[in-house]
Design a protein around this motif. Structure first.
Motif, PDB file in Angstrom:
ATOM      1  N   ASP A 197     -41.818  -3.211   2.429  1.00 40.61           N
ATOM      2  CA  ASP A 197     -41.700  -4.262   2.211  1.00 40.61           C
ATOM      3  C   ASP A 197     -43.126  -4.942   2.796  1.00 40.61           C
ATOM      4  OD1 ASP A 197     -39.447  -3.442   0.235  1.00 40.61           O
ATOM      5  OD2 ASP A 197     -38.148  -4.184   2.180  1.00 40.61           O
TER       6      ASP A 197
ATOM      7  N   GLN B 288     -40.899 -12.448  -3.205  1.00 39.34           N
ATOM      8  CA  GLN B 288     -40.750 -10.885  -3.064  1.00 39.34           C
ATOM      9  C   GLN B 288     -41.278  -9.850  -1.570  1.00 39.34           C
ATOM     10  OE1 GLN B 288     -39.387  -8.063  -5.386  1.00 39.34           O
ATOM     11  NE2 GLN B 288     -38.137 -10.188  -5.937  1.00 39.34           N
TER      12      GLN B 288
ATOM     13  N   TRP C  10     -39.869 -10.251   2.843  1.00 39.83           N
ATOM     14  CA  TRP C  10     -38.788 -10.925   3.572  1.00 39.83           C
ATOM     15  C   TRP C  10     -39.554 -12.291   4.425  1.00 39.83           C
ATOM     16  CZ3 TRP C  10     -34.330  -8.971   4.076  1.00 39.83           C
ATOM     17  CH2 TRP C  10     -34.280  -7.384   3.310  1.00 39.83           C
TER      18      TRP C  10
ATOM     19  N   TRP D 179     -33.928 -12.297   2.687  1.00 46.04           N
ATOM     20  CA  TRP D 179     -35.539 -11.611   2.147  1.00 46.04           C
ATOM     21  C   TRP D 179     -35.619 -13.526   0.450  1.00 46.04           C
ATOM     22  CZ3 TRP D 179     -38.499  -8.095   0.090  1.00 46.04           C
ATOM     23  CH2 TRP D 179     -38.586  -7.786  -1.201  1.00 46.04           C
TER      24      TRP D 179
END
Length: 404
Positions: A311, A42, A44, A37
């Protein structure tokens, strides 16, 4: 997070990280935190071969619709709205079931058989450029890496030869925008000059079609209707940049290998039949397109982490291509005769595997063969200048000499 990883301070969304040696960080991440992370950005960061292969082959879990390259992750982090160019439908920003039929509009023109039929054109372009090189120092980027793929692909698109040198500049600008390094002036040029230029050529082909890709786009249908202006311009622009910059970066990588690994370079020049092996190992070790990106559509467990719906995910091909679990203890080394180099991820994998992979390989192989026909080695002449980019691994300048 693994012990000690909290001290990692690399900036994966800044060119400076890639201009240094990022592979020390990649090794650490693969060993300690392969699903990492990146709090500053912000999103992966994925570094293992098998993980990137999994994500890339599950497009319903990891979407390209809004985020396909690193600039999408950066723009979302900073609240940058989509540009008109990004809003237009483009094959890069599509998921199944739309992606397959849309890709097939032109993908049949890039099969091994179709690419093989282009050999005469490709070899003519490359031979003229190589034979025109001066005795002594020349810039591999300006005089070879940039014009070769642009000249070849411009011909395929149907762009007049008199405009090919201009297209070289446009292709670089489009790619810089994709990596988040472009300026507003660059965007204005693409929207107000490149787009209208391609559209006018397309209208000419609609009135008088030939056997080029722009003519094909005017005749194509998607979802039972002809492509509209935005779709055609988006498709043509994507083809122009992808068909040019990836191969340019591959040629830059070949230049690096031939000038930095003299023993393996000598082996190739003594046996040009190793051209394919040279291309595949360079794709692995150099990795022209360093990454792609995706957005999770659901919560997905990966190793010991959970990637949450929404994400962003950065797929670092350049890290996966040196994964010790995939390539062995010598993964960091350039091995000309590596038997499994063709498994590299430099062209991507899955739904978005590079359509022009066969053409890029063919251009690079023919270039190597023409170099070997004219000279016996490629020597560095001064320092090269790597491009400042978060997306493309290439040189902006690489002075060399082809020694007879």
């Amino acid at each position: 997070m693994s012990p000690g990883m909290e001290t990692l301070a690399e900036r994966f969304d800044e060119p400076a990280f890639y201009l240094r040696d990022p592979h020390a960080t990649y090794r650490r991440l693969r060993a300690e935190d392969p699903v990492h992370w990146y709090d500053e950005g912000q999103f992966w960061v994925i570094t293992k071969y098998d993980d990137i292969k999994y994500i890339s082959t599950h497009p319903l879990l990891f979407s390209s619709k809004d985020i396909a390259i690193i600039s999408g992750l950066v723009d979302r982090r900073h609240g940058v709205p989509k540009t008109p160019m990004q809003e237009s439908p483009a094959v890069m920003f599509m998921d199944p079931p739309e992606h397959g039929p849309y890709r097939k509009v032109v993908s049949h023109r890039f099969t091994p058989k179709e690419v093989g039929a282009l050999d005469d054109h490709v070899r003519t372009v490359i031979r003229e450029l190589v034979q025109g090189l001066p005795d002594g120092k020349f810039d591999l980027v300006e005089q070879v890496a940039e014009p070769v793929p642009v000249f070849v692909f411009s011909k395929l698109l149907g762009i007049p030869a008199s405009e090919w040198h201009q297209v070289v500049e446009w292709a670089t600008i489009i790619t810089n925008l994709g990596s988040g390094q472009g300026t507003q002036d660059d965007m204005d040029l693409v929207m107000n000059v490149v787009g209208p230029y391609l559209w006018q050529l397309t209208m000419d082909r609609r009135a008088d079609p030939t056997d080029d890709l722009l003519s094909l786009l005017t005749q194509a249908e998607f979802d039972g209707r002809p492509l509209n202006e935005g779709e055609i311009i988006g498709y043509a622009t994507t083809l122009l940049a992808a068909g040019s910059e990836t191969t340019q970066s591959l040629i830059g990588g070949l230049g690096h290998v031939l000038t930095h690994f003299p023993e393996q370079a000598d082996e190739f020049f003594a046996d040009p039949s190793l051209s394919l092996a040279m291309v595949e190992e360079t794709m692995r070790w150099w990795t022209p397109v360093m990454s792609m990106a995706r957005e999770a559509t659901a919560d997905v467990a990966l190793r010991d982490k959970v990637i949450r719906k929404g994400d962003g995910v950065l797929l670092l091909y350049s890290a996966a291509n040196r994964d010790e679990e995939r390539w062995g203890d010598d993964a960091e080394e350039f091995v000309l005769r590596r038997p499994d180099a063709s498994g590299q991820l430099g062209f991507g994998i899955g739904e978005h595997f590079c359509m022009g992979a066969h053409l890029a390989r063919r251009e690079a192989r023919i270039l190597l063969e023409e170099f070997a026909a004219r000279g016996r080695r490629l020597d560095p002449v001064g320092e090269g200048e790597l491009r400042s980019s978060t997306l493309i691994h290439t040189y902006d300048r690489l002075p060399v000499e082809l020694v007879r």
